[in-house]
Scaffold this active site. Structure first.
Site, mmCIF file in Angstrom:
data_model
loop_
_atom_site.group_PDB
_atom_site.id
_atom_site.type_symbol
_atom_site.label_atom_id
_atom_site.label_comp_id
_atom_site.label_asym_id
_atom_site.label_seq_id
_atom_site.Cartn_x
_atom_site.Cartn_y
_atom_site.Cartn_z
ATOM 1 N N ALA A 133 0.865 -1.183 0.000
ATOM 2 C CA ALA A 133 0.000 0.000 0.000
ATOM 3 C C ALA A 133 0.899 1.230 0.000
ATOM 4 O O ALA A 133 1.941 1.237 0.661
ATOM 5 C CB ALA A 133 -0.913 0.019 1.219
ATOM 6 N N ALA A 135 0.494 5.511 0.298
ATOM 7 C CA ALA A 135 -0.374 6.673 0.483
ATOM 8 C C ALA A 135 0.460 7.940 0.372
ATOM 9 O O ALA A 135 1.598 7.921 -0.090
ATOM 10 C CB ALA A 135 -1.087 6.582 1.827
ATOM 11 N N SER A 136 -0.110 9.044 0.827
ATOM 12 C CA SER A 136 0.512 10.342 0.593
ATOM 13 C C SER A 136 1.782 10.553 1.409
ATOM 14 O O SER A 136 2.671 11.289 0.987
ATOM 15 C CB SER A 136 -0.483 11.455 0.922
ATOM 16 O OG SER A 136 -0.940 11.337 2.264
ATOM 17 N N ILE A 137 1.891 9.912 2.562
ATOM 18 C CA ILE A 137 3.008 10.186 3.461
ATOM 19 C C ILE A 137 3.958 9.003 3.582
ATOM 20 O O ILE A 137 5.162 9.175 3.776
ATOM 21 C CB ILE A 137 2.463 10.582 4.851
ATOM 22 C CG1 ILE A 137 1.835 11.976 4.761
ATOM 23 C CG2 ILE A 137 3.551 10.571 5.916
ATOM 24 C CD1 ILE A 137 1.222 12.451 6.039
ATOM 25 N N ALA A 138 3.467 7.798 3.470
ATOM 26 C CA ALA A 138 4.300 6.615 3.687
ATOM 27 C C ALA A 138 3.789 5.460 2.847
ATOM 28 O O ALA A 138 2.721 5.542 2.225
ATOM 29 C CB ALA A 138 4.288 6.235 5.173
ATOM 30 N N GLN A 139 4.563 4.397 2.821
ATOM 31 C CA GLN A 139 4.102 3.157 2.193
ATOM 32 C C GLN A 139 4.363 2.002 3.150
ATOM 33 O O GLN A 139 5.156 2.104 4.088
ATOM 34 C CB GLN A 139 4.785 2.921 0.853
ATOM 35 C CG GLN A 139 6.250 2.598 0.889
ATOM 36 C CD GLN A 139 6.824 2.488 -0.529
ATOM 37 O OE1 GLN A 139 6.353 3.116 -1.476
ATOM 38 N NE2 GLN A 139 7.868 1.685 -0.690
ATOM 39 N N VAL A 140 3.676 0.880 2.885
ATOM 40 C CA VAL A 140 3.702 -0.259 3.810
ATOM 41 C C VAL A 140 4.203 -1.505 3.096
ATOM 42 O O VAL A 140 3.838 -1.766 1.935
ATOM 43 C CB VAL A 140 2.291 -0.508 4.387
ATOM 44 C CG1 VAL A 140 2.291 -1.731 5.290
ATOM 45 C CG2 VAL A 140 1.810 0.724 5.151
ATOM 46 N N LYS A 155 6.005 0.185 8.072
ATOM 47 C CA LYS A 155 5.628 1.460 7.455
ATOM 48 C C LYS A 155 6.865 2.348 7.363
ATOM 49 O O LYS A 155 7.574 2.542 8.353
ATOM 50 C CB LYS A 155 4.547 2.146 8.296
ATOM 51 C CG LYS A 155 4.018 3.436 7.708
ATOM 52 C CD LYS A 155 2.851 3.948 8.548
ATOM 53 C CE LYS A 155 2.230 5.198 7.949
ATOM 54 N NZ LYS A 155 1.052 5.655 8.722
ATOM 55 N N ASP A 290 -8.511 9.577 11.186
ATOM 56 C CA ASP A 290 -8.346 9.413 9.735
ATOM 57 C C ASP A 290 -9.026 8.126 9.286
ATOM 58 O O ASP A 290 -8.426 7.280 8.617
ATOM 59 C CB ASP A 290 -6.851 9.386 9.403
ATOM 60 C CG ASP A 290 -6.560 9.754 7.958
ATOM 61 O OD1 ASP A 290 -7.437 10.344 7.309
ATOM 62 O OD2 ASP A 290 -5.455 9.446 7.473
#
Length: 510
Positions: A133, A135-140, A155, A290
């Site tokens: 995954a 997203a805007s700030i991090a990935q997993v 993360k 969130d």
């Protein structure tokens, strides 16, 4: 830096929206007045050539937001949960922003892990996947611990993400200040304070140590709650830019067909999302801030799986009581009481007419009741509510921004699972339970007990403080000197009153 150079950023934002075709889509989706549409196009077209191109394979709005950067993406994530505001088609397009953004290379993630924790990925994990995954700030990444064989989620912050957010925030501050200058009526909405609040939230997301702490606290608070799963962080493998947390298996809440195929009742799940949020906000004063579909899954047994704790909200006990009374007033259609609570809490200036305010609130609340939820236009309700706040001079309460925003997002998620879900019907038992326990005689007893405990901690200081005050009162030579503590007299008066009331109460109970 928050200087005029940020004007370029704002011009480029409008130009990007024009170049990608997003401006027309957005204005159409929110049913903007014709004058607003014409003004936006006139201002945007001359600068169209300055706009960012974005990924042509994406729909216009998603294309524009991903090109503009992380702060804009975060805004798009919120809109993705509100099909009743932006329409089903645009809402579905924006879901891409929740966890499907372009990832950065896995080797970069491994290098950041090693730099942060001083140990290589291969020394700790037997498996370390490509991004699952982004997203805007991090990935997993999904990984497996060598020591225990446990599956975990790792993360990792995006490289240079802090600088990217700083660029956007500076432009937002610049815009907010000019809005206050050019549109004085907007000052009651405190746009600069709103951006400052957003900045504080973002800073929390950019330090994964804080997210680990939030995850641990949230897991402890919800340990006895039924129907929810909260993964716990691995502190030894977490730092500022990296967080390792238990892996949570489940179906994403945006995968509606998969949820149906698994035989999970979406109506029950929608109610659970809303009920759990209200419980956490009212009971604990600590809630997930969130809760869009990208941060929620459902286990095969129907339990709600919650993760990504970068944005968490906290409200004090007094605000919780005010919030609960406002909700209860709407639920029981007691608009007079809702108005009184707003005045008592100082949300509305005292010189305004309380009866007029109650009548305006009725016009907001009545369309909701007795109408199928799928027929309610949240966009029109929000527009009218904004008119009410402007008419009565209500200022933006920055401490409530995240709570209000999350409430909108959570309702959107719940209604995406069940379009007929009525928020007020679901909220009623939760709010009534909170009111019974926290507004009334039980709350008075608890408040007095807390007051007595606080006074007990200061007990050793009370004789000296009282003696100093008495000496000062009886000695004219020192009366004109500045007091050691200007608030000493009122403090002692309040302390004496509290001790007296506590003593009377204890005596009555005995």
């Amino acid at each position: 830096m928050r200087g005029p150079h940020n004007l370029w950023r704002l011009i480029r934002t409008l130009a990007t929206m024009e170049r990608t075709g997003a401006i027309g889509v957005v204005l159409e989706a929110v049913e903007a007045p014709r004058g607003v549409r014409v003004a936006a196009r006139i201002l945007g077209r001359p600068f169209k050539w300055l706009g960012l191109k974005g990924d042509p394979a994406l729909p216009p709005v998603t294309r524009a937001l991903t090109a503009l950067g992380p702060a804009y993406i975060k805004f798009g994530q919120i809109l993705s949960t509100r099909p009743d505001i932006v329409g089903d088609e645009l809402s579905n397009q924006l879901k891409y922003l929740q966890d499907q953004l372009p990832p950065f290379p896995v080797e970069t993630a491994k290098a950041m892990f090693a730099a942060e924790l001083g140990v290589s990925v291969d020394e700790v994990f037997s498996e370390f996947s490509e991004p699952v995954a982004a997203a805007s700030i991090a990935q997993v990444h999904k990984a497996r611990l060598i020591s225990t064989g446990e599956d975990v989620a790792v993360k990792v912050l995006r490289p240079n993400i802090e600088r990217a957010f700083r660029t956007d925030l500076d432009a937002f501050y610049f815009a907010a200040r000019w809005i206050e200058i050019l549109a004085p009526f907007s000052r009651r909405l405190r746009p600069v304070d709103v951006i400052a609040h957003f900045e504080g939230v973002v800073k929390g997301e950019l330090d994964l140590r804080l997210e680990s702490s939030a995850a641990a606290e949230f897991a402890a608070n919800t340990e006895k709650d039924e129907g929810i799963v909260v993964p716990r962080p691995n502190w030894a493998l977490s730092g500022r830019t990296v967080m390792t947390i238990g892996w949570a298996e489940g179906i994403g809440l945006n995968e509606l067909e998969a949820i149906d195929d698994a035989g999970i009742d979406r109506a029950v799940l929608g109610r659970r999302v809303l009920t759990l949020f209200l419980n956490h906000a009212l009971r604990d004063g600590f809630f997930h801030g969130d809760m869009h579909q990208g941060n929620l899954k459902v286990a095969l047994n129907g339990d709600l799986v919650v993760y990504d704790f970068g944005i968490m909200g906290r409200i004090d006990e007094y605000t919780r009581r005010v919030y609960a009374e406002i909700l209860m007033g709407f639920i029981h259609k007691d608009y007079r009481r809702v108005a009184e609570v707003h005045f008592e809490a100082g949300y509305v200036p005292p010189d305004r007419d309380i009866d007029e305010f109650a009548r305006a609130l009725r016009a907001v609340g009545e369309p909701i009741f007795g109408m199928d939820a799928s027929r309610i236009s949240m966009a029109r309700l929000l527009a009218y509510l904004f008119e009410v706040t402007e008419r009565f001079g209500m200022e933006t309460r920055t401490e409530l921004i995240l709570l209000q925003r999350t409430m909108v997002v959570v309702e959107g998620v719940a209604r995406s699972l069940d379009s007929h879900l009525n928020m007020w019907e679901v909220a009623k038992p939760v709010v009534e339970g909170y009111i019974r326990s926290n507004v009334g005689p039980q709350a008075v007893l608890r408040d007095l007990a807390k007051t007595a405990r606080v006074l007990a901690r200061f007990g050793p200081k009370l004789p000296a403080l009282a003696e100093a005050q008495l000496i000062r009162a009886g000695n004219p030579a020192v009366q004109n000197r500045p007091p050691l503590r200007s608030s000493l007299g009122p403090w002692l008066t309040a302390a004496g009153a509290a001790i007296f009331l506590s003593g009377v109460l204890v005596g009555w109970l005995i």
